[in-house]
Design an enzyme around this catalytic site. Sequence first.
Site, PDB file in Angstrom:
ATOM      1  N   ASP A  84       0.859  -1.598   0.110  1.00  0.00           N
ATOM      2  CA  ASP A  84      -0.059  -0.200  -0.358  1.00  0.00           C
ATOM      3  C   ASP A  84       0.792   1.153  -0.007  1.00  0.00           C
ATOM      4  OD1 ASP A  84       0.756  -0.890   2.796  1.00  0.00           O
ATOM      5  OD2 ASP A  84      -0.746   0.207   3.105  1.00  0.00           O
ATOM      6  N   GLU A 151      -0.566  -2.323   5.776  1.00  0.00           N
ATOM      7  CA  GLU A 151       0.850  -1.996   5.946  1.00  0.00           C
ATOM      8  C   GLU A 151       0.314  -0.929   6.957  1.00  0.00           C
ATOM      9  OE1 GLU A 151       3.286  -0.865   8.504  1.00  0.00           O
ATOM     10  OE2 GLU A 151       3.371  -0.250   6.616  1.00  0.00           O
TER      11      GLU A 151
HETATM   12 ZN    ZN Z   1       4.628   3.840   6.360  1.00  0.00          ZN
HETATM   13 ZN    ZN Z   2       6.710   1.065   5.174  1.00  0.00          ZN
END
Ligand code: ZN
Ligand code: ZN
Length: 422
Positions: A84, A151
């Site tokens: 991401d 994440e």
């Molecule tokens: Zn980051």
């Molecule tokens: Zn990262």
Amino acid sequence: MTSTDSARTVLAGLDGMRHDLEDFYRDLHEHPELSHQEARTASKVADRLRAAGYDVTTGVGGTGVVGVLHNGDGPRVLLRADMDALPVQEATGLDYASNVVATDASGDTVPVMHACGHDVHVACLATAAALLAAGRDQWSGSLVVLFQPAEEVGDGARGMLDDGLQQVVGSVDVAHAQHVLAMPAGIVVTRSGSVFAAANSMRVTVHGRGAHGSMPQAAIDPVVLAAMIVIRLQTIVSREIAPTEPAVLTVGAIRSGTKSNVIGDSAVIELNVRTYNDRTREGLLNAIRRIVTAECAASDSPKEPEFELYDEFPPTVNDDATTELLAAAFADFFGDDAQELPLQSASEDFSDIPTALGIPYSYWGIGGTDPDAYAVAAQAGRVSADIPVNHSPFFAPVIQPTLDRGVQALVVAALTHLGKDE
Ligand code: ZN
Ligand code: ZN
């Protein structure tokens, strides 16, 4: 043959793939996707893994992709990349910079940028996966390559686990992941024990009483109350936690009021804490609740404050034995470029996966900053001021040697376990 010889043999194929690796990286950088929206990235990754001969499962925990390659008896190794990007307006001026805008989880239109370098992680792992598949006569065992969503919001790994990741990967013996960092490109850094902090975000709402700006006696001013809280919170780390125990408390957002001559009736404070163990984390969160509650009483706030925890990240603590093996393999392969990683105050949700699978892990870093620019800044004592870090709109890893190092480190790490020692 040692595992380093196997790695050199497998990595001989990198010369023929470097052009594709760099193109794929620039393509990912130009087309970043927000957390939980990594559909384009996931589909490109899945195509590449299928072409390389992996059994591919898509849609794990949303956009997660898992490739499995069984290659005879031996250990089962998991390598993970996160996919991401962030709601940041890119300011790098690169010719492959992102102009992407997207709708975030709250429905707002935001700019999107790979400001954390997850595009590096994806391009490197996809390439390492292809090289390891092509060089499968050099190793024996099973390889699991995992591309994780979300994440940055801390729930992508948990989302994959909740969606049956364990069934998809089967049993695994060890896990690895890497991150590109604002260190000189070319270096590869490992660390035993604590690497990344646990992180917790908290939203605090405090209440006042609204009134005309000219009549403060009729009001309980939430702006003054919030200001007192923000200042007082700074004393927790400086006055309540031992100087030998690292901890961070940052108030990242404060919102109240609509107009200069109106006293509002509430304020919202959004803060983030970083700690390295549960005891410090609980102590810090309890101190925040205590200070906010006491400041509300001091201001005669008409209503109890509200506390909401969100964006929770686990601590990342590398397994000692696994890290020793990895550091030795990196030293053998990279020579002086293999160095020690200083303790990081950033956070990662990767460890949720090995923790749930009950296996050891080791997470390492690779440098991404132009080494000359870094040396100039270091010479002037201005690294913090002049070198853009992850999440900066100016974060722009140099393509080489960053990408080569990312691929090499993954292959070396995998073969540390899978390589045939003869
Ligand atoms: Zn980051
Ligand atoms: Zn990262």
